[in-house]
Design an enzyme around this catalytic site. Structure first.
Site, mmCIF file in Angstrom:
data_model
loop_
_atom_site.group_PDB
_atom_site.id
_atom_site.type_symbol
_atom_site.label_atom_id
_atom_site.label_comp_id
_atom_site.label_asym_id
_atom_site.label_seq_id
_atom_site.Cartn_x
_atom_site.Cartn_y
_atom_site.Cartn_z
ATOM 1 C CE LYS A 6 84.910 112.848 99.342
ATOM 2 N NZ LYS A 6 83.744 113.343 98.621
ATOM 3 C CG ASN A 7 81.148 111.909 101.395
ATOM 4 O OD1 ASN A 7 81.861 112.717 100.794
ATOM 5 N ND2 ASN A 7 80.748 110.769 100.857
ATOM 6 C CB CYS A 12 82.892 111.867 90.679
ATOM 7 S SG CYS A 12 84.443 111.600 91.534
ATOM 8 N NE ARG A 57 76.991 112.790 92.006
ATOM 9 C CZ ARG A 57 77.993 112.691 92.873
ATOM 10 N NH1 ARG A 57 79.225 112.708 92.444
ATOM 11 N NH2 ARG A 57 77.763 112.597 94.164
ATOM 12 C CG ASP A 71 80.668 106.700 97.952
ATOM 13 O OD1 ASP A 71 80.295 106.800 96.769
ATOM 14 O OD2 ASP A 71 80.627 107.644 98.761
ATOM 15 N NE ARG A 75 86.565 115.358 94.018
ATOM 16 C CZ ARG A 75 85.458 114.679 93.749
ATOM 17 N NH1 ARG A 75 85.412 113.883 92.729
ATOM 18 N NH2 ARG A 75 84.397 114.818 94.501
HETATM 19 C C1 UD1 Z 1 76.552 111.480 98.517
HETATM 20 C C2 UD1 Z 1 78.030 111.251 98.745
HETATM 21 C C3 UD1 Z 1 78.595 110.329 97.681
HETATM 22 C C4 UD1 Z 1 77.780 109.041 97.629
HETATM 23 C C5 UD1 Z 1 76.286 109.331 97.484
HETATM 24 C C6 UD1 Z 1 75.422 108.089 97.582
HETATM 25 C C7 UD1 Z 1 78.689 113.352 99.750
HETATM 26 C C8 UD1 Z 1 79.497 114.590 99.650
HETATM 27 N N1 UD1 Z 1 78.706 112.542 98.700
HETATM 28 O O1 UD1 Z 1 76.436 112.120 97.245
HETATM 29 O O2 UD1 Z 1 79.938 110.031 98.031
HETATM 30 O O3 UD1 Z 1 78.200 108.283 96.510
HETATM 31 O O4 UD1 Z 1 75.869 110.235 98.540
HETATM 32 O O5 UD1 Z 1 75.662 107.433 98.768
HETATM 33 O O6 UD1 Z 1 78.101 113.081 100.771
HETATM 34 N N2 UD1 Z 1 69.460 112.501 92.857
HETATM 35 C C9 UD1 Z 1 68.439 113.071 92.131
HETATM 36 N N3 UD1 Z 1 68.065 114.351 92.450
HETATM 37 C C10 UD1 Z 1 68.674 115.063 93.434
HETATM 38 C C11 UD1 Z 1 69.721 114.464 94.166
HETATM 39 C C12 UD1 Z 1 70.095 113.176 93.869
HETATM 40 O O7 UD1 Z 1 67.874 112.453 91.234
HETATM 41 O O8 UD1 Z 1 68.287 116.223 93.658
HETATM 42 C C13 UD1 Z 1 69.899 111.132 92.527
HETATM 43 C C14 UD1 Z 1 71.334 111.120 92.015
HETATM 44 O O9 UD1 Z 1 71.397 111.396 90.624
HETATM 45 C C15 UD1 Z 1 71.785 109.714 92.343
HETATM 46 C C16 UD1 Z 1 71.019 109.412 93.644
HETATM 47 O O10 UD1 Z 1 69.964 110.359 93.715
HETATM 48 O O11 UD1 Z 1 71.360 108.806 91.360
HETATM 49 C C17 UD1 Z 1 71.894 109.496 94.890
HETATM 50 O O12 UD1 Z 1 72.386 110.797 95.040
HETATM 51 P P1 UD1 Z 1 72.625 111.460 96.473
HETATM 52 O O13 UD1 Z 1 72.193 110.523 97.559
HETATM 53 O O14 UD1 Z 1 72.032 112.820 96.452
HETATM 54 O O15 UD1 Z 1 74.197 111.559 96.494
HETATM 55 P P2 UD1 Z 1 75.073 112.824 96.819
HETATM 56 O O16 UD1 Z 1 74.511 113.541 97.991
HETATM 57 O O17 UD1 Z 1 75.366 113.569 95.585
#
Ligand code: UD1
Length: 423
Positions: free
Chosen positions: A22-23, A116, A121, A305, A397
């Site tokens: 999915k990701n 979620c 986030r 995850d 999901r």
């Molecule tokens: C992706 C995965 C999710 C997984 C996560 C961490 C997808 C669709 N989802 O989510 O399943 O749990 O990686 O491995 O690929 N953050 C910020 N600012 C930002 C972006 C992120 O502070 O602009 C923080 C987030 O709040 C969180 C951390 O960085 O604490 C990790 O987030 P991120 O690596 O961006 O995860 P996702 O891409 O949302």
């Protein structure tokens, strides 16, 4: 709302083929917007999040068909770069549309995404990256408007190796003028998969899988055929379920190299794991041993995850384990539900102290998010008696017909659909 009803206590046994990731599929589908024409993306799972992404792409003017595990996507009639708010709110990955829309059409209008409820986030790193490439970004309430006549390559250092921000910046930079480097980039396998896809479309990118990604902008990208990698989180979930039920399962079409940290932890806990090419065999014949400390962190460390799923194994292990969650602050909600099933777990800030018990007992529990829900299903399979998992839509999901997959491995699990209200 659907529920899963599980009669636990049966070891899982048999062979299954793992679904596409999915990701990886979500950013790849969004990246298809970078080309003009028909793409064919294979090994795409049938999941709610994928359906939402395809519906958004249709709203933008794409033709999209998802038959078997192949998506055929025609981007030649895209007529707007405005993502509708109700669809945007259905999942966080809708934010992936920002980079490709901006790069191809010079404008993107999106809204703060949903997803979620596992923590704050933020999307600040996505926005900083796009600004560094020359985008003007206006935030009006929860609406975000990005504009750039031409994106210009830049050196971008991420304050945290965010998966989504790395992907969004990659998708924007492929059509920028000149060279972009992303340092402290995320190194997850899904990023490498996105690089492979973009390169097949004609992009010039290297470095995915390391912490520095270099992109030389090109003028245009061409749609292509591509096959998505297997889902490492689904693989890991089934591996843990096999071990927690003391079963023997063979998983086919996997990428064992993407699961090194999980395999290491499970072997330390006494689970037998044999890896052969793209096949993983898991035998959980004895009670697992506790693991003194696991810390979730960006890839290649232990994935957030899989934190809730491995906690079920530790809840049944001999001894005390500590699990520290460092990625998402709200990701220990399954602990209360596991406690209802007899687990002995205490939470202090972002750490869970898990004293293993010999067995769990069936109960009615609620899936609070996608991976927490998967953990409750594993707990239900391992527990004595009947478990009812509510709020299954969270699990849908990320897992393609989870009850069908587990029933193939001998589990007694069924979905109970809501009774229609005729009054
Ligand atoms: C992706 C995965 C999710 C997984 C996560 C961490 C997808 C669709 N989802 O989510 O399943 O749990 O990686 O491995 O690929 N953050 C910020 N600012 C930002 C972006 C992120 O502070 O602009 C923080 C987030 O709040 C969180 C951390 O960085 O604490 C990790 O987030 P991120 O690596 O961006 O995860 P996702 O891409 O949302």
């Amino acid at each position: 709302m659907d529920k899963l009803v599980i009669e636990g206590g049966k070891p899982l046994s048999g062979t299954i083929v793992i679904q596409g990731a999915k990701n990886a599929a979500l950013p790849i589908l969004a990246a298809s917007l970078l080309g003009d024409g028909v793409s064919k993306i294979e090994h795409v799972p049938h999941l709610l999040d994928i359906e939402v992404m395809l519906n958004i792409l249709r709203e933008l003017g794409c033709r999209a068909e998802h038959k078997e595990d192949t998506v055929v996507l025609d981007t030649s009639a895209v007529h707007t770069s405005h993502v509708p708010e109700p669809l945007m709110k259905l999942m966080r990955s809708s934010i992936f549309l920002m980079g490709p829309l901006l790069a191809r059409f010079g404008e993107a209008q999106v809204y703060l995404p949903g997803g979620c409820a596992i923590g704050e986030r933020k999307i600040d790193l996505h926005l900083q990256g796009l600004k560094a490439l020359g985008a003007e970004i206006e935030e009006i309430g929860n609406r975000i408007i990005c504009r750039a006549d031409k994106l210009i390559g830049a050196d971008i250092h991420l304050g945290f190796p965010s998966v989504g921000a790395t992907e969004n910046i990659m998708m924007a930079a492929v059509l920028a003028d000149g060279r972009t480097t992303i340092s402290n980039a995320a190194r997850e396998p899904e990023i490498t998969d996105l690089q492979h896809y973009l390169v097949r479309m004609g992009a010039k990118i290297m470095g995915a899988g390391t912490d520095t990604i270099t992109i030389e902008g090109v003028n245009r990208l061409t749609p292509c055929r591509y096959e998505v990698i297997p889902d490492r989180i689904v693989t890991g979930t089934v591996m843990v379920a096999a071990a927690a039920t003391r079963g023997s399962v063979v998983l086919q079409r996997t990428q064992p190299a993407h699961l090194t940290s999980l395999i290491h932890v499970m072997r330390r806990s006494g689970v037998q794991i044999i890896v052969d090419d793209d096949i993983i065999r898991v035998d959980g014949l004895v009670r697992p041993r506790a693991i003194e400390r696991i810390v979730t962190a960006p890839y290649p460390a232990f994935p957030t995850d899989l934190q809730s799923q491995i906690m079920v194994l530790l809840a049944l292990a001999d001894g005390v384990s500590i699990m520290k969650e460092t990625i998402f602050e709200g990701r220990l909600k399954h602990v209360d539900e596991l406690s209802r099933m007899g687990a002995d777990i205490r939470v202090d800030l972002n750490a869970a102290f898990i004293r293993g018990v010999p067995r769990l007992y069936g109960a009615t529990v609620e899936a609070t998010d996608l991976r927490a829900g998967a953990a409750l299903v594993i707990a239900g399979l391992a527990a004595q008696g009947r478990t009812i998992v509510e709020q299954v839509h969270h699990i849908d999901r990320g897992y393609e017909k989870i009850e069908v997959m587990l029933a193939k491995l001998g589990a007694t699990i069924s979905r109970s659909l809501p009774v229609p209200n005729n009054s």
